[in-house]
Design an enzyme around this catalytic site. Structure first.
Site, PDB file in Angstrom:
ATOM      1  CE1 TYR A 125     -47.455   4.998  16.732  1.00  0.00           C
ATOM      2  CE2 TYR A 125     -46.219   6.839  17.625  1.00  0.00           C
ATOM      3  CZ  TYR A 125     -46.583   5.513  17.677  1.00  0.00           C
ATOM      4  OH  TYR A 125     -46.090   4.704  18.662  1.00  0.00           O
ATOM      5  CE  LYS A 192     -43.038  -8.298   8.283  1.00  0.00           C
ATOM      6  NZ  LYS A 192     -42.045  -9.285   8.730  1.00  0.00           N
ATOM      7  CG  ASP A 225     -39.378  -9.330  10.917  1.00  0.00           C
ATOM      8  OD1 ASP A 225     -39.185  -8.511  10.013  1.00  0.00           O
ATOM      9  OD2 ASP A 225     -39.803 -10.483  10.688  1.00  0.00           O
ATOM     10  CG  ASP A 249     -42.907   5.222  19.561  1.00  0.00           C
ATOM     11  OD1 ASP A 249     -42.018   5.586  20.349  1.00  0.00           O
ATOM     12  OD2 ASP A 249     -44.113   5.206  19.861  1.00  0.00           O
TER      13      ASP A 249
END
Length: 365
Positions: A125, A192, A225, A249
């Site tokens: 972002y 991640k 995840d 987000d």
């Protein structure tokens, strides 16, 4: 003394939501001096195509606090998000999105109490992008190909994902301070790092360093995840989730879905010297002027603002009044009724009236 607060009505349904919230906040007995400033699609023509006039930024810097309505962000075309620009221009690096169950809200979950802390200025972002076919994109693709990548010449747009030690350290220091001040028990770093070893890997490494300096608060980490699965299986095991910008987000909407939807999801953005409070949902322009949309997220954002201003008693009374109106289920909008075509649904302003009545008569806190 009155609190000076910049009021940014926004566009679409934003003005209706902020007006309802202004009335409710004043009904708490707290004194405000409102400085109304316009931003968004509705004022672009007045400011040479700029949806975020410099005077708005200057006003927020001066006051230090703002209450904002939703602002439309075009998908794929047009100006970049005003919300993102506001956070970047004011260096509001920390976004807090509480996700809390209230009795009377229809949901598959009935006892959720999570805080999303989202790093607000870095990650994808940050807006470092190269359009497909541009000289910079072509040059980057050639470099990627030279490293064994499989992109083809002139065939991809590219976004860059910066995550810094400085940005990561300050968001985790903020999160530990926030947890301590608000009686929270545990922080979970979401990442991640198993795949993105130099960006998310840095994020996780710095998170662990900050956790070691704040060992009065429990700490763990989850791959993003897996975190999604954990949330829908056993949300009670989690408390404060700290995430890079993009994951924050996405997961904040997931958590909002667990408490009844974005209509129940407030938000706050914090910098070193400024704070802006806003709902997490969009502007719903198709409902503009219809006195129809759910004001709860904006109202709860106002409740967060009261706490930030040190008006903790008023914040507690407002939350109790909101909770009582929701539990009774009479003076709520169509989306909070058992069926969306329920003829007893009320409008935005009538929800505010019901909450003001609760504040005036008093409800247990």
């Amino acid at each position: 003394m009155a609190h000076r607060v910049v009021l940014i009505p926004g566009d679409g349904t934003g003005p209706e939501l902020t007006e309802a919230t202004r009335r409710v906040l004043e009904a708490t007995g707290v004194a405000f001096e409102w400085d109304v400033r316009e931003a968004g699609a509705d004022v672009m023509d007045q400011y040479g195509g700029n949806p975020l006039p410099a005077e708005v930024l200057d006003a927020v810097r001066e006051a230090g606090v703002a209450l904002k309505g939703p602002i439309t962000t075009p998908v794929g075309v047009g100006f970049r998000s005003v919300n993102v620009a506001l956070r970047n221009q004011l260096d509001m690096y920390a976004q807090v999105r509480p996700c809390k169950s209230y009795p009377g809200v229809r949901s598959r979950f009935d006892d959720v109490d999570l805080i999303i802390v989202r790093e607000n200025t870095e990650d994808l972002y940050a807006g470092i992008e190269y359009e497909q076919g541009s000289p910079d994109a072509v040059e980057l693709i050639a470099w990627i190909e030279s490293k064994g990548g499989h992109l083809r010449h002139n065939d991809a747009g590219i976004s860059i994902k910066p995550i810094s030690i400085t940005g990561t350290r300050r968001i985790f220091e903020f999160a530990f301070d926030y947890a301590r001040k608000n009686g929270r028990r545990k922080i979970t770093a979401v990442h991640k790092a198993n795949i993105m070893k130099f960006s998310d890997g840095l994020w996780l490494r710095v998170a662990r360093e900050v956790a070691a300096e704040n060992d009065d608060i429990e700490f763990d980490d989850r791959i993003v995840d897996n975190m999604c699965m954990q949330l829908v299986q056993r949300p009670e095991e989690y408390d404060v989730l700290v995430l890079p910008n993009l994951y924050g987000d996405v997961l904040s909407d997931l958590c909002a879905g667990m408490i009844g939807g974005l209509g129940m999801a407030p938000g706050a953005n914090y910098g070193e010297s400024v704070a802006v409070f806003e709902p997490t949902h969009g502007s719903a322009p198709k409902y503009k002027g219809q006195n129809k949309v759910n004001p709860m997220a904006e109202l709860l954002s106002g409740m967060l603002m009261l706490g930030h201003l040190g008006e903790h008693d008023a914040a507690a009374r407002l939350e109790a009044a909101i909770a009582a109106v929701i539990a009774e289920g009479a003076s709520v909008t169509y989306d909070m009724k058992p069926t969306r075509d329920d003829p007893t649904a009320v409008g935005t302003s009538e929800v505010a009236d019901a909450i003001i009545e609760k504040l005036e008569t008093g409800v247990p806190v």
